[in-house]
Write an enzyme that holds these catalytic residues in place. Structure first.
Site, PDB file in Angstrom:
ATOM      1  CB  SER A   1      -8.715   7.200   8.933  1.00 23.11           C
ATOM      2  OG  SER A   1      -7.312   7.134   8.717  1.00 23.11           O
TER       3      SER A   1
ATOM      4  CG  PHE B   1      -2.414   0.201   2.979  1.00 24.51           C
ATOM      5  CD1 PHE B   1      -1.213   0.893   2.893  1.00 24.51           C
ATOM      6  CD2 PHE B   1      -2.621  -0.870   2.116  1.00 24.51           C
ATOM      7  CE1 PHE B   1      -0.239   0.535   1.974  1.00 24.51           C
ATOM      8  CE2 PHE B   1      -1.655  -1.246   1.191  1.00 24.51           C
ATOM      9  CZ  PHE B   1      -0.464  -0.541   1.123  1.00 24.51           C
ATOM     10  CB  SER B   2      -3.238   6.037   4.429  1.00 24.21           C
ATOM     11  OG  SER B   2      -3.737   5.961   5.754  1.00 24.21           O
TER      12      SER B   2
ATOM     13  NE  ARG C   1     -12.044   4.710   5.930  1.00 24.17           N
ATOM     14  CZ  ARG C   1     -12.129   4.812   7.244  1.00 24.17           C
ATOM     15  NH1 ARG C   1     -12.362   3.736   7.987  1.00 24.17           N
ATOM     16  NH2 ARG C   1     -12.000   5.988   7.843  1.00 24.17           N
TER      17      ARG C   1
ATOM     18  N   GLY D   1      -8.360   0.319   6.065  1.00 22.95           N
ATOM     19  CA  GLY D   1      -9.818   0.337   6.006  1.00 22.95           C
ATOM     20  C   GLY D   1     -10.236  -0.171   4.647  1.00 22.95           C
TER      21      GLY D   1
ATOM     22  CB  CYS E   1      -8.017   3.496  14.133  1.00 29.43           C
ATOM     23  SG  CYS E   1      -7.176   3.851  12.572  1.00 29.43           S
TER      24      CYS E   1
END
EC number: 2.3.1.181
Length: 214
Positions: A80, A161-162, A75, A149, A178
């Site tokens: 992260s 994403f999270s 990614r 990502g 990040c």
């Protein structure tokens, strides 16, 4: 419904999903989408604690090698954290068939999706194109609540994403999140908002439909 004439599968996994197993699944699913065997998909899950390194990650941004498992991925982005209390959203859409071959627009739409979802819970946030992510102002500081990502293969997206729901924010201490030195992270819980995953997921799906299925 999908713009491609069949439903986008919306899957929610119970329990923790191993990160490497999720990578294998996404690879297989992207193959299926490209070959026309499987539908597009949005996958909601949680991972056990893990640090993930995107293609731009630098060794100096990993501050503790022994805190959690470290997995290198394809990614975009840098280091992260994923772990309990975090809603991870993997998005597998065929941008080519949707006639949406614009990566920046896709990432921006992901950001708008998260911003719109958080607004339903009274959280004012914004998407930052330069420091990719969704940020809130809290205690006079900008803090990241959602990290992004993505990867794209032949115009099929994967990763995603999270969003920190009730994440243990101390788990970020082993990385430079990040790659942004001095940055801060937050969560809905940290902001004083308690939201069950089921409720958050329902709003996510509603907002997805308004952005991606128009």
């Amino acid at each position: 419904m999908s713009l491609l004439g069949f439903p986008v599968e919306w899957r929610v996994s119970d329990g923790m999903v191993d990160y490497k197993a999720a990578l294998d699944f996404m690879t297989s699913r992207v193959d299926g989408i490209l070959e026309g065997r499987e539908s597009e998909m949005v996958w909601l899950l949680e991972h056990p604690s893990v640090y993930t390194a995107g293609v731009s990650a630098k060794d100096g941004e990993l501050l503790s090698e022994n805190k959690f498992q470290v997995v290198r991925t394809t990614r975009g982005g840098k280091y992260s954290y994923h772990g309990p209390g975090q809603r991870v959203v993997y998005v597998m859409l065929h941008l080519g068939r949707r006639d949406k071959r614009d990566v920046r627009l896709y990432v921006r739409n992901l950001g708008l999706w998260v911003v719109g979802t958080l607004a339903e819970f009274g959280i004012d946030s914004h998407f930052d194109d330069d420091n990719t992510g969704v940020w809130v102002q809290y205690s006079r500081q900008a803090k990241k609540i959602a990290a992004f990502g993505i990867a794209i293969r032949r115009w099929v997206t994967y990763h995603g994403f999270s969003v920190n729901i009730s994440t243990d924010l101390g788990c970020y201490s082993g990385i430079v999140p990040c790659g942004i030195a001095g940055s801060h992270v937050t969560s809905l819980q940290d902001l004083g908002v308690t939201v069950p995953f089921e409720e958050f997921d329902a709003v996510l799906q509603q907002k997805f439909d308004t952005i991606f299925l128009q």
